[in-house]
Design an enzyme around this catalytic site. Structure first.
Site, PDB file in Angstrom:
ATOM      1  N   PRO A  47       0.446  -1.272  -0.116  1.00 44.00           N
ATOM      2  CA  PRO A  47       0.094   0.294   0.207  1.00 44.00           C
ATOM      3  C   PRO A  47       0.704   1.234  -0.140  1.00 44.00           C
ATOM      4  CG  PRO A  47      -0.047  -0.983   1.872  1.00 44.00           C
ATOM      5  CD  PRO A  47       0.612  -1.911   1.082  1.00 44.00           C
ATOM      6  N   GLU A  48       0.435   2.146  -0.769  1.00 44.23           N
ATOM      7  CA  GLU A  48       1.230   3.620  -0.950  1.00 44.23           C
ATOM      8  C   GLU A  48       0.361   4.009  -0.457  1.00 44.23           C
ATOM      9  OE1 GLU A  48       4.175   4.881  -3.587  1.00 44.23           O
ATOM     10  OE2 GLU A  48       4.821   2.676  -3.760  1.00 44.23           O
ATOM     11  N   ARG A  85      20.517  20.176  -0.980  1.00 41.24           N
ATOM     12  CA  ARG A  85      20.721  18.439  -0.695  1.00 41.24           C
ATOM     13  C   ARG A  85      21.354  17.680  -1.177  1.00 41.24           C
ATOM     14  NH1 ARG A  85      16.288  15.113   3.185  1.00 41.24           N
ATOM     15  NH2 ARG A  85      15.394  16.971   4.849  1.00 41.24           N
ATOM     16  N   ARG A 119       3.482  -9.713   7.205  1.00 38.75           N
ATOM     17  CA  ARG A 119       4.710  -9.862   7.231  1.00 38.75           C
ATOM     18  C   ARG A 119       4.694  -8.272   8.929  1.00 38.75           C
ATOM     19  NH1 ARG A 119       7.292  -7.798   1.400  1.00 38.75           N
ATOM     20  NH2 ARG A 119       5.781  -9.252   0.467  1.00 38.75           N
ATOM     21  N   LYS A 163       1.503   7.941   4.564  1.00 39.34           N
ATOM     22  CA  LYS A 163       0.768   6.665   4.898  1.00 39.34           C
ATOM     23  C   LYS A 163       0.184   6.302   6.202  1.00 39.34           C
ATOM     24  CE  LYS A 163       4.512   5.300   1.823  1.00 39.34           C
ATOM     25  NZ  LYS A 163       5.445   5.016   1.339  1.00 39.34           N
ATOM     26  N   HIS A 179      -3.814 -14.529   8.562  1.00 39.49           N
ATOM     27  CA  HIS A 179      -2.294 -13.564   9.606  1.00 39.49           C
ATOM     28  C   HIS A 179      -3.801 -12.172   9.501  1.00 39.49           C
ATOM     29  CE1 HIS A 179       0.583 -15.912   7.671  1.00 39.49           C
ATOM     30  NE2 HIS A 179      -0.199 -14.963   6.209  1.00 39.49           N
ATOM     31  N   ARG A 224      16.686  -2.518  -1.197  1.00 40.38           N
ATOM     32  CA  ARG A 224      15.778  -2.632  -2.380  1.00 40.38           C
ATOM     33  C   ARG A 224      15.781  -2.573  -4.057  1.00 40.38           C
ATOM     34  NH1 ARG A 224      12.194   1.116   1.290  1.00 40.38           N
ATOM     35  NH2 ARG A 224      13.462  -0.200   2.932  1.00 40.38           N
TER      36      ARG A 224
END
Length: 295
Positions: free
Chosen positions: A2-3, A159, A117, A61, A95, A269
Site C-alpha cells: 500500500p502506498e 541537499r 509481514r 501513509k 494473518h 531494495r
DNA sequence: GTATGTACCTGTTTGC
DNA sequence: TGCAAACAGGTACATA
C-alpha cells in the site's frame, strides 16, 4: 504494497463504513502490531474499548480514527497490512492480528487488521484526534491542498542526496513509496541518483508534478475497486499490473525509447530505470578544482 | 541538521 | 525432493 493511493482508498472505505461505531471488544492476537503502543496489548485494548469512532483521517501513509474522547487509533499498513470490515461470522484470515468488534452505525461488524509481514501496526494516540503527535514530523503529501510546492523544491535543491532518496524521505514529502518514486522519475526522465543540488527548480517542480499525476491516476483506479458485495476495505488497488512504465520491468523495453529497463540495488531494495531516458549521473568531483587557500 | 546504512518481518521464489 | 538463500520494502533508529 500500500502506498498513498491505496491508503486513501482504505481511509475512504473506513469513513463510509465505521463512522459512529462503538468499539465493544478488542482482541490482540499478536503483540507485534501494537509494539508502538507503550501500554502493551492489554492497555491498547483497554484504551479503545467503549470508544466511538468519529472520523477517518490520513497523512501520507498513516491513517487514524479520531475517537470521542480526543484520542485516536493510529495505524500504518506497512508492507502487507489490510484493514477489513467483516461480518463476525466470516472465518478468521490467516494473518489476522487484531480484531475490533463494533456496535452501532456499523452494527454487528468487525474491523480487522490483517498483516502477513507485520511491518504495519496500530496504536492509540493520546490526544491525537486532530493530528497524532507521533506523526507530527511526517510531511504533507502531494495531494494535500496545503502542500507547499515551492518549499519542497527549495529543500530538495539544498541537499546533495540523490533525488530518489529524497522522494522517499517522509519528512520532505509523504506518501511516495518505491514504486511510485520509480514511476515519477521515469516520467520526469531523471535518474534517482541525481543529486538534489544539481537539479534545476524546473526539474524538481516537474518531478513533483509527475509524482502527483502517478498517484492521482492510481487513486482513480483504486477508488472503484473496494466497495464489493460485502464490505472489503483493503489496500489492493490492482494498479500494479496495468500502467507501470519502470517498476518491476527489468529487461523489458522502455515504453518511450525501447531500451531495456535496468534494475539496480538501492537502499536494500530495487530501483528500475531506463538507462537511455534516465542516464546515470556523472560522479561528483571529490577533489576541488582549486584547493582552498589555508588561513 | 544532513547523509547513509541497517534491523525489523515472513511468504514466495530461486538456486543448488 | 529438500533445504538455504535471496527477495520484497516503509519506517525507525544508529552512526558519522
Amino acid at each position: 504494497m500500500p502506498e498513498l493511493p491505496e491508503v486513501e482508498v482504505v481511509r475512504a472505505g473506513l469513513a463510509r463504513h465505521v463512522l459512529g461505531a462503538t468499539i465493544t471488544r478488542v482482541d490482540v492476537l499478536h503483540p507485534r502490531p501494537v509494539r508502538r503502543d507503550l501500554r502493551g496489548p492489554a492497555g491498547f485494548a483497554e484504551a479503545l474499548t467503549g470508544r466511538r469512532i468519529e472520523s477517518a483521517r490520513r497523512r501520507g501513509k498513516y491513517l487514524w480514527l479520531p475517537l470521542d474522547n480526543g484520542d485516536a487509533m493510529l495505524g500504518h499498513l506497512g508492507m502487507s497490512g489490510q484493514l477489513l470490515v467483516q461480518p463476525p461470522d466470516a472465518p478468521d484470515e490467516r494473518h489476522l492480528r487484531i480484531r475490533l468488534v463494533l456496535e452501532g452505525a456499523a452494527g454487528g461488524r468487525e474491523l480487522r487488521f490483517v498483516d502477513q509481514r507485520m511491518f504495519g501496526g496500530l496504536s492509540v494516540s493520546a490526544g491525537g484526534a486532530d493530528l497524532p503527535p507521533e506523526i507530527a514530523h511526517i510531511a504533507r503529501d502531494p495531494l494535500d491542498p496545503a502542500f507547499d510546492d515551492a518549499e519542497f523544491v527549495r529543500r530538495v535543491r539544498r541537499r546533495i542526496s540523490g533525488v530518489k532518496r529524497q522522494l522517499l524521505d517522509q519528512n520532505l514529502v509523504s506518501g511516495v513509496g518505491n514504486i511510485y518514486a520509480d514511476e515519477a522519475l521515469w516520467r520526469a526522465q531523471l535518474h534517482g541518483e541525481r543529486p538534489g543540488d544539481r537539479l534545476t527548480a524546473r526539474q524538481v517542480h516537474d518531478l513533483l508534478g509527475h509524482a502527483r499525476t502517478v498517484m492521482t491516476d492510481a487513486l482513480g483506479q483504486g477508488g472503484t475497486s473496494f466497495d464489493a458485495l460485502y464490505v472489503n476495505v483493503n489496500g489492493e488497488s490492482g494498479y500494479f499490473d496495468r500502467s507501470l512504465h519502470a517498476y518491476g520491468r527489468e529487461g523489458e523495453p522502455c515504453d518511450r525509447c525501447g531500451a531495456a529497463i535496468r534494475r539496480v540495488a538501492f537502499m536494500n531494495r530495487s530501483s528500475y530505470f531506463c538507462p537511455v531516458c534516465q542516464p546515470v549521473p556523472r560522479r561528483r568531483r571529490t577533489v576541488p578544482r582549486t584547493l582552498p587557500t589555508p588561513d
